[in-house]
Structure formats: C-alpha cells, structure tokens
Design a protein around this motif. Structure first.
Motif, PDB file in Angstrom:
ATOM      1  N   GLU A   1       0.662  -1.306   0.145  1.00  0.00           N
ATOM      2  CA  GLU A   1      -0.136   0.060   0.049  1.00  0.00           C
ATOM      3  C   GLU A   1       0.951   1.225   0.201  1.00  0.00           C
TER       4      GLU A   1
ATOM      5  N   GLN B   1      -5.522  -6.483   3.192  1.00  0.00           N
ATOM      6  CA  GLN B   1      -6.836  -6.045   3.066  1.00  0.00           C
ATOM      7  C   GLN B   1      -7.578  -5.377   4.232  1.00  0.00           C
ATOM      8  N   ALA B   2      -8.098  -4.459   3.809  1.00  0.00           N
ATOM      9  CA  ALA B   2      -8.913  -3.753   4.811  1.00  0.00           C
ATOM     10  C   ALA B   2     -10.072  -3.092   4.308  1.00  0.00           C
ATOM     11  N   PHE B   3     -11.266  -3.128   4.940  1.00  0.00           N
ATOM     12  CA  PHE B   3     -12.508  -2.809   4.525  1.00  0.00           C
ATOM     13  C   PHE B   3     -12.496  -1.176   4.004  1.00  0.00           C
ATOM     14  N   LYS B   4     -13.135  -0.956   2.879  1.00  0.00           N
ATOM     15  CA  LYS B   4     -12.766   0.320   2.457  1.00  0.00           C
ATOM     16  C   LYS B   4     -11.650   0.923   2.162  1.00  0.00           C
ATOM     17  N   LYS B   5     -10.455   0.147   2.466  1.00  0.00           N
ATOM     18  CA  LYS B   5      -9.112   0.851   2.379  1.00  0.00           C
ATOM     19  C   LYS B   5      -8.323   0.140   1.255  1.00  0.00           C
ATOM     20  N   VAL B   6      -8.287  -1.168   1.294  1.00  0.00           N
ATOM     21  CA  VAL B   6      -7.266  -1.871   0.304  1.00  0.00           C
ATOM     22  C   VAL B   6      -7.742  -3.091   0.357  1.00  0.00           C
ATOM     23  N   ASP B   7      -7.621  -3.741  -0.901  1.00  0.00           N
ATOM     24  CA  ASP B   7      -7.856  -5.061  -1.458  1.00  0.00           C
ATOM     25  C   ASP B   7      -6.699  -5.727  -2.297  1.00  0.00           C
TER      26      ASP B   7
ATOM     27  N   ASP C   1     -12.447  -2.730  -6.579  1.00  0.00           N
ATOM     28  CA  ASP C   1     -13.306  -2.281  -7.888  1.00  0.00           C
ATOM     29  C   ASP C   1     -12.776  -0.943  -7.981  1.00  0.00           C
ATOM     30  N   TYR C   2     -11.812  -0.468  -7.351  1.00  0.00           N
ATOM     31  CA  TYR C   2     -11.388   0.933  -7.559  1.00  0.00           C
ATOM     32  C   TYR C   2      -9.892   0.891  -7.928  1.00  0.00           C
TER      33      TYR C   2
ATOM     34  N   PRO D   1     -14.087  -7.314   1.554  1.00  0.00           N
ATOM     35  CA  PRO D   1     -12.861  -7.376   0.673  1.00  0.00           C
ATOM     36  C   PRO D   1     -11.916  -8.405   1.996  1.00  0.00           C
ATOM     37  N   VAL D   2     -11.912  -8.143   3.168  1.00  0.00           N
ATOM     38  CA  VAL D   2     -11.272  -9.224   4.201  1.00  0.00           C
ATOM     39  C   VAL D   2     -11.656 -10.578   3.907  1.00  0.00           C
TER      40      VAL D   2
ATOM     41  N   LEU E   1     -10.884  -2.228  10.767  1.00  0.00           N
ATOM     42  CA  LEU E   1     -11.400  -2.591   9.235  1.00  0.00           C
ATOM     43  C   LEU E   1     -10.566  -3.725   8.730  1.00  0.00           C
ATOM     44  N   GLU E   2      -9.123  -3.907   9.010  1.00  0.00           N
ATOM     45  CA  GLU E   2      -8.498  -5.168   8.767  1.00  0.00           C
ATOM     46  C   GLU E   2      -9.055  -6.443   9.072  1.00  0.00           C
TER      47      GLU E   2
ATOM     48  N   THR F   1     -20.107  -0.884  -4.624  1.00  0.00           N
ATOM     49  CA  THR F   1     -19.749  -2.179  -5.590  1.00  0.00           C
ATOM     50  C   THR F   1     -19.633  -3.448  -4.787  1.00  0.00           C
TER      51      THR F   1
ATOM     52  N   GLN G   1     -16.350  -4.004  -3.310  1.00  0.00           N
ATOM     53  CA  GLN G   1     -15.859  -2.755  -2.377  1.00  0.00           C
ATOM     54  C   GLN G   1     -16.786  -3.230  -0.792  1.00  0.00           C
TER      55      GLN G   1
END
Lengths: 404, 404, 404
Positions: free
Chosen positions: A137, A185-191, A218-219, B103-104, B124-125, B323, B326
């Motif tokens: 990241e 991975q972190a929700f809303k942050k990174v996948d 998706d982004y 996503p996690v 969030l992780e 999405t 997401q």
C-alpha cells in the motif's frame, strides 16, 4: 519420508503434478505448518547436487510460532520466512553469506510487533532479512499522508503468508519454486493480494523473486513496492564498490550530499557514520532489464541484483556502513519508489496506480558472483546497458525534506 | 449454570444421558481448541433434521490459530468465531446466505491487528462477519474522548473468548446453546466481562444472541454496545426495502441528508456510493420488543432482526451499497448508541452507565424469512408495533460533526 | 516422565551438569513449551520438603499460548510467566499469598496487547503480577521524549522469554534456578538482552531475582529498570506499615503531598482513593544492600524486599489503597529511576547509561516474614542500616509535573 503428492485441495496444481512436477502444500487454511522435508533422494532424482526443502517452526521469545522454509539447492542454502511476508532471511554458498547481522537476532512473529509503535518505526523491531519486502500500500519513511500515519515501509514484511506451496519440476534442471500469498486487506481501504514466488535451480548460485500484486478491488488504488535487499561482509568492506547503469543519481538528504563524490564506494565499519542513501534512476536494456552489482575491493567476489524496470523503475542505494554491532550493511533496493514518505513521492511521479483487477509483476534476480570472472562478466553487462548514455549527478535531493 | 459434564472423548458420550442436557467444554484455560465434533446421531437423537456441532482451527496468513465453531442445526448452518469475540461469521439456509462478501477474506486473528493503526481504523482489517460485536467500553467512529483515542467500534470483536461451552438440551426441541466469555479488562480503566450466548433449535431458521455484560468493578462505568449485523444478496438488491416501527429517523451526516427521501429502499451496487447511515429510534411493544426487516424487492425473501429496546434503544441503518468488490452490504445495528464517536453521544443521552456488579442483557433474534408469507408476517408485526404512532423524520443530523 | 539431562545445546550448562547440577531446557528455538514436570522424587532427592517444577500452557481468551512455570519448593509455591518477561505471577506459603487481585484476570499474551493503545497505557491490560519487570529502554509514565511516545513502564513485561532453562543443584540445599532471556532489540534503536534469573531453595520462604542487562550494541545507551513488586492482603490492611532506611522521601505529585504525614502507613480499602506514590532514596550498608519491609498492623506478618543500591539506587512506594475490586495493592519498587516519564528523570540524574558490551546486575530478594519474630528481625536490620543517619522529608515533588 516417502514422497507425497498432495492433490487434495489445489485442483490446478494437482493436474500439473500428473504432468511434470511434484507439488506440495506446506501451509493452508486447513493445514498447519509442521516439520517436513523432501529430498532429491526421496524423489528418486539422481544428481551430483542433491537438494532438499525443509520446513521448521521457531519457538521462544518473539519468534514463537514463526515458520521457516529452508531450501538447499545443493550449492546454495536459502531460508524463507512464510510468517514474515515470505522474506528471504539469508542465502549462502559455502562461506559466502548473502545477508547481514542485524541487532535483531530473533525472526520476529508479527503478532509481537506494533508497526505504529516508536512513531511508526515499529518495523525496525523485526528487520534482519536479506530480502525484506516493502509495500504494497506504501513504502518509505513514516509520516502523515492523507491524514493517516504511514508506518515505515508498509506492512508486507509483517504479513504472514497463506497457501504456501512447493513445486519441483520433474525433469532437469528440477527447478524449485516456493510460493506464498500475502493478503493486504482492509474494508474500504485496500484489497491487495500478492502471490510471491521464489525460484532456484539445483546447483545454481542464483535465485529469483517473481511477485504478482493484484488489486482485487473495484477501484484504482495507489501502491508502492520496494525490495530491501541487504548485504554485508564478505561483499561489503572498505573499498567495496557498487556498480549500475545510472541515468541519474542524487543524494537522499543533506547528509548524503557530503559523500556524493564517493557514492559508489564503501567505507569500513565507521563509528557514528549512521547511513547515507542515494537515489538512482537506472538505465535498462530494450526489454527493461537492468543489473546492479556489489563487489569486494579486490573485485573477486560479489553479488548482482537484476530487475525489470517496467515495474521497478528506481533504485535506492542504502549505505549503512556503521559499526558491525550497529549493523554494517548496504541495501540494494529496486522499487517503484524511493524511501521518502509517500506524500513526497507523489509529485515525483513515483506513486503509481493499479487499476481494478490489474496485476503488476515484480521480477528480481539475485546471483552470487563467486570469482573475478563472474564479477567482471556482470560489470561488463552493466557497461553494455549503460553504453554511451550519460549519467546525471544531481547535487541536491529531489525533495525538500524541510517541508513536511 | 447447571453442572457441566466434562466428556473428553467421543466414546464416553453415550453414557451422558442422565440429567437434562449434554454439556461440553470446547475451550478453557486448561483445554486447548482442537478438532472436535458431536452429532445428533452420536447423541442418540432420532430426528429428521440431524444436527451437528464442529470445532476447527484455521491456519496460514493472519488467520493462524483462529478457532471456528460450525453449528449445523439441520436446516441452518452457522459459523461462530471464538477467537474474534464470538462473532457470527455467517449463517445460511440452502442458498440463502446471511452475511456478506467483505474484501477481508481471512478470519483475522486479533494478534495481527493493531486497532490503533490507521488512525484508529485498524478494526477494518478484520471486519467481515454477519454479526460483529461492537463495544463494550465504547462504540462508534474513532476520535479523541477524555484525552484518549477511541478506536473504531471498541474492542469486543477482537477479544478472544475463553470458556467456550456447548449445551444441548436432552429433550425436544434439543435447543443448542453456545457460550463464550469475553473479558475486557485493564487496571484502573475497565473491568467488564461479557457472557455471550448463541441459541438455535434444530430445524429452525432462527438464532438468538443473549449477551450479558457485567461490570465487575467497584465503580459505575460508561458502556456502549452495538450489534453490527450485516447482510448482502440475496436480501440486498436494487429495490430491496427496510422496514421497522420508527419513532424517529435522521441522517447520520450531510451525505445521508441527500438520500433521506429513499432511506428505506436500496440501490443496486453503485460505484462511488460509499455509504449512507440513518439513525433510527424504534417503537417497541409493551415488553420493549421490536422488529426490523430487510427484504428483497419482490418481498419474497428477507431477514428479520428483533431486539429488546430496554437495553438497545436505538438502531443504525448502514447502507453501504457500493460495488460488490468494495463490499455491497447493509448493516442493521441495534445498539445503546449510534455510530458517532462517544463524545458526540453523551449529550444525546446515548452513553449509559452500568453500576458496580450490575448486569445488562442484550437480546437479538435473527430469522430468515424464507418466503412471501414469512416476510408479510414480519411486516404485519412491524405494523402492529407502530400502530397509529407517528414517525418523526428529521432533516438534519442529531449532531454537528463539524465541531470536534 | 523420567529425568532427562539435556546437554545438547548449552555447552556451559552441559559442563556444569556433569559436575553438580541437573539442567533442563524448557523452551528454546527448537524446543516448544509443553507440559512437563520434574520432582525431587524423580531426581532421587530424599527430603522432608519434596519439591517440583512444572510447566503448563494456558488457553482461551487473551491468555492463549501463555506458558507458566510453577515452582513448588516444598514450602513456597511460585508461578513464573516466560511469555510475559519472566514476571513472577504470584508466590504463596500456605494461605499467605504474595501478589494481589488485579481486575485483569487473564495472564495476557503480549500478542494481544497494544502498548501504544490508550495513549500509551496499553500495559494496564496485562498488569496483574507480583513482580512485573519494567524497563529496560525506559520506565515511567507515558509521554513524549525525544520525539517518541514512551509507553508506560517500557516493554520488558511484554517480551516473551527465550532459552528458558532450569538448573537444580545436585547437592543440598538443592537450589532451584530458573533462567530466561529477554531480547529488547530494534535496528538503530536498541540492542539489549536481559538474562533473568530466579533462585529459591527447597523449604525456604525466600526467592531472589538476579538479572543481568547487557548492552550488545556498539554505542552507549540510556536505560532504566524498575521492579514493580506488588502486595495486597494479608500484608496490606488498615494500619499496615512500610519501613525502610530512608535518606530522602518526597511526594510523587500534588495528590501525594496531602498524605505525606502518613506515608508509611496504609488505609483500608478506600473508595475513590486511587493512589499516592512516594519517591524514596534509601540508605544502604557498606556493600550497597538495603532492605524494605511491608507488615500488617499487628506486626505479625510481612514481606521484605531487599536490593542492592549500586544499580537500583531509588525506590517508589505505590499506595493504591482503593477498593478491593479496583485493585487494593501496594507496590514496593526498587529502580534505577522513579515513575516519572523519562524526560523528567534526566535532570534528576536517574537515567543512567550503559556502555557498549557493559553489563548491569539487578539483585532483589523477596522474603515472607511469617511471624512477629521474622518481622522484628527485618525491622531491626533496617534500623541498623539507618543508624543515626537523618531522613530528609521533602514537602514538594522533585519535578514540576505542570511543565510538560
């Protein structure tokens, strides 16, 4: 132990196995890491360079529960740490050890590290590998960016790998491939997921990393990668030299300005030296491949780090020629980026973006240059890449670090 | 609690039918989590809905060492995560899956999470459950309160449970009860324990959570609780609807103001939608019970979340219709409080206090509404609770988020 | 289990073993902690005080994977926690328990603690021992120093030990020695190791800690140490007293000023008392040894804490006589330093430096004073050390805490 073909969980691998490879699952969701070994003899491979792969677990201290995979290719011995981002702890050929002696003696389980500790320098409590993955990241020095504290060099080195698999070709040269996946991975942050791959061939003095970063999201998403590849004696010594085809070199900061004239040579262990860092933009060949070399003063022993500049366009030379006890070490660091905090690198164009579902491949080759012939050959290759092209030596850092 | 029968081996199970329940200790101070299973057949229960409870451990990546308890009640399959606050990972009946695709992808061991990372968003992780417990010292968005950074939604989801026990009634309907205790303790700061309980009956499409928070300390203490209950397809889709007996609804923030007119209906997965949140004060019946429903556009499939408003007086509707990748998901979230940082909620009267040795009980019921009849029946019940009572629709948020 | 002499990895121990001791490796890099016991009977020792040493592992909750070593010397039972800095969880002789009842009931695995959480007070989530090691890079209250957040009392209590070994003399009095090493290492920051040692003799009511801090680095380095030794009933009660040869005493802060006149006597559990702390500079004998005593009101039961002031020159008396549930406890704390943040202690000369490769030895003796005779003897010894020397009672704190 008799050879096993584990075809149960991985369909694709299983199919491949019938064809031309031995495949083993060393670690997976339903398979704990445990002592294990496979040898060329068990596989019925007749070779004058018998090879083996061994898995073990460390106990005690902050290394409790850390898994290590030792690969002995018959000539080179490598240790990979699934629990720490599939980092390469060390590699050695006889007495020539690629790696260094960090003050950190344990192979630290990330469960015991707070990356956010020490003002974002918690990463330093586990740093002792030959190759430490940085990213994905972000990389770089700790600091605020977009309202968030980015910790030193990102999380990759402290992400335990899942689905660790071993693949050995069933025919000569019996290439050995170790794979492990990192999920960032972190929700809303990174996948992100990173399929790491280390390849070596029995009898060779070389290994390669072939990593694939996937943005599952998706982004589009910013990313950074840096392969912190660290060497000490017997390569590093007073008068040791660094060589590369250089398009541009600049000092990382004001301190590095002072030693700019000698940026390609090394000091002996030097009290209070701390470190200097030089930012390098390398030239590459038509395919994007480039090569860097560290060799001893005599030019009789060295290592080369080759990489493809399509995804790793820049390079940091980290000269930490402080005392042995402090960590006498130099880092040859191919990356998407230098080691500045991410917010400094955006204006430099060194914070690339990965599109949804896109993959980025990072390829780095490490070779021992065991004698003068090997060193000279590598230096010749560097000369060929450089050709007649000029080197720009910048006298000042690319960024103004006085401006936060 | 009735005396426990500690039955270590499956072989001894047959002899366990003297009192009125079968009791098993799955995890305790002197008993490690290990692969284990009990089935209705082993218990000698003759039923057309054979049930089973299974314990397993995950390996690899950040999920190393995570325990999962799978309950198959013959109709509904549930997965509970002792290592993560006894959260309910998912529940499914045939193809109808309660839960969502975060996503996690790993079920993350809290040992690998820094809740204080990412400016307090480290939570969030690990966020990917059907029911994620939030609390109990605080819930809500990260931010400073009383000089301390409160991390997102508190610690409960990242507290491993101890004393995990399984209780199966020895007579029909053979109710299955899984209990685990969370300790949220810090010298001078907090001395909470939470006895969590999940109950389901063989053949049913329902499960209930009956949690008891105890303040073991000698001082009254603020607390907050929120049951982050998350659903996606097949319930969530374009035109899906949310229903509840509503006394008051208000937008969480300025963004939610814009969609206020449509707060009870859902969009298809929508790029760049991110999320909107609505704060709901529900009406309840004379006993304090209320019911909320999410159902698909056709009204032929849904879920209901019922709870008692004596201890869970408010409710957040989280509409994260971004999405699929997401995280296309909606949260039905009964709580003591909304999702603002605690310092915003004190003036709203939503930071209750628990007296020394006092207990607070939180009861939530989750049901699959498998067909139009079940959906209509639940909506009718909501209508009965609402009766003739008015709904206040506030056009502006309850708090001024521009004031830190 | 039959007695084993593990002579493989530790040369020095192996050699010793042939001579006059039994040596066991309980935990090491290649040896996982596992249930284990050795008894005097197994060793063939004939004694009227049969002794044993047992290793066990805790499961469930935040204590998952924590190792405990129980030493029963025939009279005193001690529990040591390798996973938590070789802290002494408790010691007891019959009903007399040295230790206290913290609200923290679990023996918390450091993997589940964020020391940087709660503004640097994360340490409080694991604090419940009789002896909690504080240090060694720093001790004291959280706060910024040199641009870094120093967390409460440093890391030592949350560093898992490696190389845990047990040594039992083969001849009377068969002294039992438990050793474990703590590594406190971070690249460029610190390279400490601490060889901890606990010694007790069969039948005695005493144990000693003999710790050796080594600076493995090449640079001098600041360090601090504090042995947070915590007692409650039956020693602590209304009218209980503290005694020591006192050169200087001062209140830690303004709150402690108010109770200065009664600084050596204790209250009953007192609602809203919180804590008072007194900074003590003790007198010592010619060898630097000093003694402190806590005894009950009647003077019929007590504990003594003796230490050498060459390396532990100061002492904090922590009077946390709040309610039982809040933690009714007093701390007798020999240290290099008081409990202020490090930046306050530099001007006081209480932040010593350890040279490269230098070692610092910390010796503390704990004894149960089982009757009036034992208490009186210890008080007499204190009187002898004090002799005619004056006590300075300072009315104001040594530092101005209003200045950050």
């Amino acid at each position: 132990m008799t050879p096993l073909k584990l075809l149960v969980t991985l369909g694709a691998l299983g199919a491949a196995s019938h064809a031309m490879a031995w495949d083993y699952v060393l670690l997976d969701t339903d398979k704990a890491a445990q002592p294990w070994q496979i040898t060329s003899q068990q596989l019925g491979v007749k070779t004058d360079k018998p090879f083996s792969v061994t898995m073990r677990t460390l106990h005690g201290g902050r290394q409790e529960g850390v898994s290590i995979v030792d690969i002995d290719n018959g000539t080179m011995k490598l240790s990979v740490v699934p629990t720490r981002g599939m980092n390469v702890l060390q590699a050695s050929v006889g007495n020539a050890r690629m790696g260094w002696d960090s003050p950190v003696k344990e192979v630290v389980n990330p469960a015991f590290i707070e990356l956010n500790g020490r003002g974002g320098l918690g990463w330093l409590e586990g740093f002792n590998e030959l190759v430490t993955r940085c990213g994905y990241e972000w990389v770089g020095h700790p600091g605020m960016d977009n309202g968030e504290l980015l910790t030193l060099h990102g999380r990759a080195a402290n992400i335990p790998a899942n689905k660790v698999t071993l693949h050995i070709d069933e025919k000569a040269p019996y290439a050995i491939t170790l794979r492990g996946e990192l999920k960032e991975q972190a929700f809303k942050k990174v996948d992100f997921s990173v399929q790491t791959e280390l390849v070596t061939e029995p009898g060779s003095v070389t290994f390669a990393l072939n990593d694939t970063l996937t943005n599952n999201g998706d982004y589009p998403k910013e990313y950074q990668a840096l392969y912190h590849s660290n060497f000490s004696t017997p390569f590093l010594e007073q008068g040791a030299r660094f060589a590369a085809p250089v398009k541009q070199v600049s000092p990382f900061n004001d301190k590095a300005k002072g030693d700019l004239a000698d940026w390609q040579t090394y000091r002996a262990p030097t009290k209070d030296y701390d470190e200097t860092v030089y930012n390098v933009v390398p030239y590459a060949d038509a395919k994007g491949d480039t090569l860097t070399v560290l060799h001893n003063k005599a030019g009789s022993l060295g290592v080369s780090v080759g990489f493809n500049t399509a995804t790793l366009p820049v390079f940091s030379l980290w000269k930490n020629t402080d005392t042995q006890g402090q960590g006498y070490v130099t880092g040859l660091e191919p990356g998407t980026s230098f080691s500045y905090n991410r917010h400094y690198q955006r204006p430099l164009g060194l914070v690339p973006t990965i599109a949804p579902k896109e993959q980025k491949h990072f390829q780095i080759h490490y070779s021992l240059l065991a004698d003068k012939g090997a060193v000279d050959k590598a230096l010749k290759r560097i000369g060929e890449i450089q050709g007649e092209r000029k080197t720009e030596v910048r006298n000042t850092p690319l960024v103004d670090l006085s401006k936060p």
